[in-house]
Design a protein around this motif. Sequence first.
Motif, PDB file in Angstrom:
ATOM      1  N   ASP A   3       0.826  -1.212   0.000  1.00 23.09           N
ATOM      2  CA  ASP A   3       0.000   0.000   0.000  1.00 23.09           C
ATOM      3  C   ASP A   3       0.856   1.255   0.000  1.00 23.09           C
ATOM      4  O   ASP A   3       0.529   2.242  -0.673  1.00 23.09           O
ATOM      5  CB  ASP A   3      -0.926  -0.002   1.220  1.00 23.09           C
ATOM      6  CG  ASP A   3      -1.998  -1.070   1.138  1.00 23.09           C
ATOM      7  OD1 ASP A   3      -2.269  -1.529   0.011  1.00 23.09           O
ATOM      8  OD2 ASP A   3      -2.572  -1.433   2.180  1.00 23.09           O
ATOM      9  N   SER A   4       1.962   1.240   0.745  1.00 23.48           N
ATOM     10  CA  SER A   4       2.826   2.427   0.800  1.00 23.48           C
ATOM     11  C   SER A   4       3.490   2.703  -0.547  1.00 23.48           C
ATOM     12  O   SER A   4       3.600   3.861  -0.976  1.00 23.48           O
ATOM     13  CB  SER A   4       3.892   2.254   1.887  1.00 23.48           C
ATOM     14  OG  SER A   4       4.709   1.123   1.609  1.00 23.48           O
ATOM     15  N   ALA A   5       3.914   1.637  -1.235  1.00 22.43           N
ATOM     16  CA  ALA A   5       4.537   1.806  -2.554  1.00 22.43           C
ATOM     17  C   ALA A   5       3.526   2.349  -3.550  1.00 22.43           C
ATOM     18  O   ALA A   5       3.826   3.221  -4.371  1.00 22.43           O
ATOM     19  CB  ALA A   5       5.113   0.477  -3.039  1.00 22.43           C
ATOM     20  N   ARG A   6       2.315   1.803  -3.501  1.00 20.42           N
ATOM     21  CA  ARG A   6       1.263   2.268  -4.406  1.00 20.42           C
ATOM     22  C   ARG A   6       0.936   3.735  -4.146  1.00 20.42           C
ATOM     23  O   ARG A   6       0.788   4.539  -5.081  1.00 20.42           O
ATOM     24  CB  ARG A   6       0.014   1.405  -4.236  1.00 20.42           C
ATOM     25  CG  ARG A   6      -1.090   1.743  -5.237  1.00 20.42           C
ATOM     26  CD  ARG A   6      -2.347   0.931  -5.003  1.00 20.42           C
ATOM     27  NE  ARG A   6      -2.108  -0.489  -5.211  1.00 20.42           N
ATOM     28  CZ  ARG A   6      -1.996  -1.383  -4.247  1.00 20.42           C
ATOM     29  NH1 ARG A   6      -2.083  -1.015  -2.974  1.00 20.42           N
ATOM     30  NH2 ARG A   6      -1.796  -2.655  -4.527  1.00 20.42           N
ATOM     31  N   SER A   7       0.844   4.117  -2.871  1.00 21.41           N
ATOM     32  CA  SER A   7       0.553   5.511  -2.527  1.00 21.41           C
ATOM     33  C   SER A   7       1.656   6.432  -3.017  1.00 21.41           C
ATOM     34  O   SER A   7       1.392   7.548  -3.488  1.00 21.41           O
ATOM     35  CB  SER A   7       0.380   5.646  -1.013  1.00 21.41           C
ATOM     36  OG  SER A   7      -0.717   4.873  -0.559  1.00 21.41           O
ATOM     37  N   ASP A   8       2.907   5.980  -2.913  1.00 25.25           N
ATOM     38  CA  ASP A   8       4.035   6.788  -3.363  1.00 25.25           C
ATOM     39  C   ASP A   8       3.981   7.009  -4.870  1.00 25.25           C
ATOM     40  O   ASP A   8       4.227   8.118  -5.364  1.00 25.25           O
ATOM     41  CB  ASP A   8       5.342   6.103  -2.972  1.00 25.25           C
ATOM     42  CG  ASP A   8       6.554   6.918  -3.390  1.00 25.25           C
ATOM     43  OD1 ASP A   8       6.657   8.090  -2.984  1.00 25.25           O
ATOM     44  OD2 ASP A   8       7.389   6.380  -4.137  1.00 25.25           O
ATOM     45  N   ILE A   9       3.646   5.956  -5.610  1.00 29.76           N
ATOM     46  CA  ILE A   9       3.547   6.073  -7.072  1.00 29.76           C
ATOM     47  C   ILE A   9       2.435   7.037  -7.456  1.00 29.76           C
ATOM     48  O   ILE A   9       2.615   7.920  -8.315  1.00 29.76           O
ATOM     49  CB  ILE A   9       3.309   4.689  -7.703  1.00 29.76           C
ATOM     50  CG1 ILE A   9       4.563   3.814  -7.545  1.00 29.76           C
ATOM     51  CG2 ILE A   9       2.930   4.817  -9.176  1.00 29.76           C
ATOM     52  CD1 ILE A   9       4.363   2.380  -7.959  1.00 29.76           C
ATOM     53  N   TYR A  10       1.277   6.901  -6.813  1.00 24.94           N
ATOM     54  CA  TYR A  10       0.155   7.799  -7.114  1.00 24.94           C
ATOM     55  C   TYR A  10       0.519   9.251  -6.789  1.00 24.94           C
ATOM     56  O   TYR A  10       0.140  10.177  -7.524  1.00 24.94           O
ATOM     57  CB  TYR A  10      -1.081   7.385  -6.321  1.00 24.94           C
ATOM     58  CG  TYR A  10      -1.745   6.122  -6.817  1.00 24.94           C
ATOM     59  CD1 TYR A  10      -1.482   5.633  -8.089  1.00 24.94           C
ATOM     60  CD2 TYR A  10      -2.629   5.417  -6.015  1.00 24.94           C
ATOM     61  CE1 TYR A  10      -2.082   4.476  -8.555  1.00 24.94           C
ATOM     62  CE2 TYR A  10      -3.248   4.252  -6.468  1.00 24.94           C
ATOM     63  CZ  TYR A  10      -2.961   3.790  -7.735  1.00 24.94           C
ATOM     64  OH  TYR A  10      -3.569   2.648  -8.184  1.00 24.94           O
ATOM     65  N   ALA A  11       1.250   9.447  -5.695  1.00 24.35           N
ATOM     66  CA  ALA A  11       1.646  10.807  -5.322  1.00 24.35           C
ATOM     67  C   ALA A  11       2.567  11.412  -6.372  1.00 24.35           C
ATOM     68  O   ALA A  11       2.452  12.590  -6.723  1.00 24.35           O
ATOM     69  CB  ALA A  11       2.329  10.788  -3.956  1.00 24.35           C
ATOM     70  N   ARG A  12       3.496  10.601  -6.885  1.00 23.90           N
ATOM     71  CA  ARG A  12       4.406  11.099  -7.919  1.00 23.90           C
ATOM     72  C   ARG A  12       3.649  11.436  -9.199  1.00 23.90           C
ATOM     73  O   ARG A  12       3.974  12.415  -9.884  1.00 23.90           O
ATOM     74  CB  ARG A  12       5.480  10.057  -8.194  1.00 23.90           C
ATOM     75  CG  ARG A  12       6.430   9.832  -7.036  1.00 23.90           C
ATOM     76  CD  ARG A  12       7.554   8.879  -7.399  1.00 23.90           C
ATOM     77  NE  ARG A  12       8.423   8.595  -6.282  1.00 23.90           N
ATOM     78  CZ  ARG A  12       9.556   7.931  -6.385  1.00 23.90           C
ATOM     79  NH1 ARG A  12       9.973   7.489  -7.564  1.00 23.90           N
ATOM     80  NH2 ARG A  12      10.291   7.706  -5.317  1.00 23.90           N
ATOM     81  N   VAL A  13       2.661  10.606  -9.549  1.00 20.83           N
ATOM     82  CA  VAL A  13       1.856  10.887 -10.740  1.00 20.83           C
ATOM     83  C   VAL A  13       1.106  12.197 -10.571  1.00 20.83           C
ATOM     84  O   VAL A  13       1.035  13.020 -11.499  1.00 20.83           O
ATOM     85  CB  VAL A  13       0.877   9.725 -10.999  1.00 20.83           C
ATOM     86  CG1 VAL A  13      -0.130  10.111 -12.084  1.00 20.83           C
ATOM     87  CG2 VAL A  13       1.625   8.472 -11.402  1.00 20.83           C
ATOM     88  N   ALA A  22      -6.756  12.785  -8.094  1.00 17.54           N
ATOM     89  CA  ALA A  22      -6.905  11.498  -8.767  1.00 17.54           C
ATOM     90  C   ALA A  22      -8.194  11.467  -9.581  1.00 17.54           C
ATOM     91  O   ALA A  22      -8.243  10.892 -10.672  1.00 17.54           O
ATOM     92  CB  ALA A  22      -6.897  10.378  -7.730  1.00 17.54           C
ATOM     93  N   GLU A  23      -9.243  12.100  -9.044  1.00 19.55           N
ATOM     94  CA  GLU A  23     -10.523  12.126  -9.760  1.00 19.55           C
ATOM     95  C   GLU A  23     -10.402  12.902 -11.067  1.00 19.55           C
ATOM     96  O   GLU A  23     -10.958  12.507 -12.099  1.00 19.55           O
ATOM     97  CB  GLU A  23     -11.625  12.741  -8.881  1.00 19.55           C
ATOM     98  CG  GLU A  23     -12.015  11.921  -7.661  1.00 19.55           C
ATOM     99  CD  GLU A  23     -10.981  12.019  -6.542  1.00 19.55           C
ATOM    100  OE1 GLU A  23     -10.080  12.894  -6.631  1.00 19.55           O
ATOM    101  OE2 GLU A  23     -11.062  11.200  -5.603  1.00 19.55           O
ATOM    102  N   SER A  24      -9.646  13.997 -11.035  1.00 23.96           N
ATOM    103  CA  SER A  24      -9.466  14.806 -12.243  1.00 23.96           C
ATOM    104  C   SER A  24      -8.678  14.041 -13.302  1.00 23.96           C
ATOM    105  O   SER A  24      -9.010  14.072 -14.491  1.00 23.96           O
ATOM    106  CB  SER A  24      -8.741  16.109 -11.895  1.00 23.96           C
ATOM    107  OG  SER A  24      -8.452  16.853 -13.070  1.00 23.96           O
ATOM    108  N   ILE A  25      -7.627  13.318 -12.856  1.00 25.71           N
ATOM    109  CA  ILE A  25      -6.831  12.523 -13.787  1.00 25.71           C
ATOM    110  C   ILE A  25      -7.674  11.418 -14.407  1.00 25.71           C
ATOM    111  O   ILE A  25      -7.619  11.176 -15.621  1.00 25.71           O
ATOM    112  CB  ILE A  25      -5.609  11.935 -13.063  1.00 25.71           C
ATOM    113  CG1 ILE A  25      -4.671  13.051 -12.611  1.00 25.71           C
ATOM    114  CG2 ILE A  25      -4.869  10.957 -13.966  1.00 25.71           C
ATOM    115  CD1 ILE A  25      -3.543  12.584 -11.730  1.00 25.71           C
ATOM    116  N   ALA A  26      -8.466  10.743 -13.576  1.00 18.90           N
ATOM    117  CA  ALA A  26      -9.327   9.661 -14.081  1.00 18.90           C
ATOM    118  C   ALA A  26     -10.341  10.202 -15.077  1.00 18.90           C
ATOM    119  O   ALA A  26     -10.639   9.567 -16.095  1.00 18.90           O
ATOM    120  CB  ALA A  26     -10.038   8.980 -12.924  1.00 18.90           C
TER     121      ALA A  26
END
Length: 235
Positions: A3-13, A22-26
């Motif tokens: 979960d921490s790795a996934r959160s880090d990736i999403y934050a970088r994106v 995230a809603e705007s990107i989606a």
Amino acid sequence: MTDSARSDIYARVRRASHRQSAESIAREHALLGSGPSAALPHADPVIALMCNVLRNSGTLAVATDRTALVKEIGRYLVEQNCSRKLLVSNDRRLAALPWRDGGLLPRFGQAQDGEQAALSFAQLGIAETGSLVTVTGKATPSANILLPENAIMLVDAATVVPTLHEALTALDHTHDDTQQPRGINIISGPSRTADIAMKLVTGVHGPRLWHVIVCGVEDETCLLQARELADQQVN
């Protein structure tokens, strides 16, 4: 993936996307839509897959049952002057085959240097590109597909999907976040390149020959239809 790795990736994106939510990107991603898939050479995905396998310089056979399957493997090995000793991936679908009916001596495991031929079972077939999909793991080591000179691959007719998008969606539904595969191989023909002096060379960094057997086919005339379609494209 944790979960921490996934959160880090999403934050970088999000940072790379000017801190959009995230809603705007989606929402923007959904507006892009998707491009059209390549037209299939036949309405039946299985026939389309077989046609494209031939167009991709593969060889092809069909098997209506398990006995026909091992006999076809034996026939192919004799045709290629290979030993009856065959490397076989540790897939449960292969373990119970009637090997003696084909006069074969299987060795289950991973490819070693100098391996002549190896047999693997594909998880999916993609009609759009004439590709077979394997998921890397103990049952299907990548070495068994990439190292031997002759790569023999089986695919069940029931697992053939029309497009690459549908194949990736099917794989996503097969594995949850805690059991993601180590790798996915999409095989679309024997190894070849024309980068060296503009000459087509086969077996450069992988199998020189790629033999596909479609299992569970009820009517063998589909193979004739696939060959006719492939010949039309060549001519």
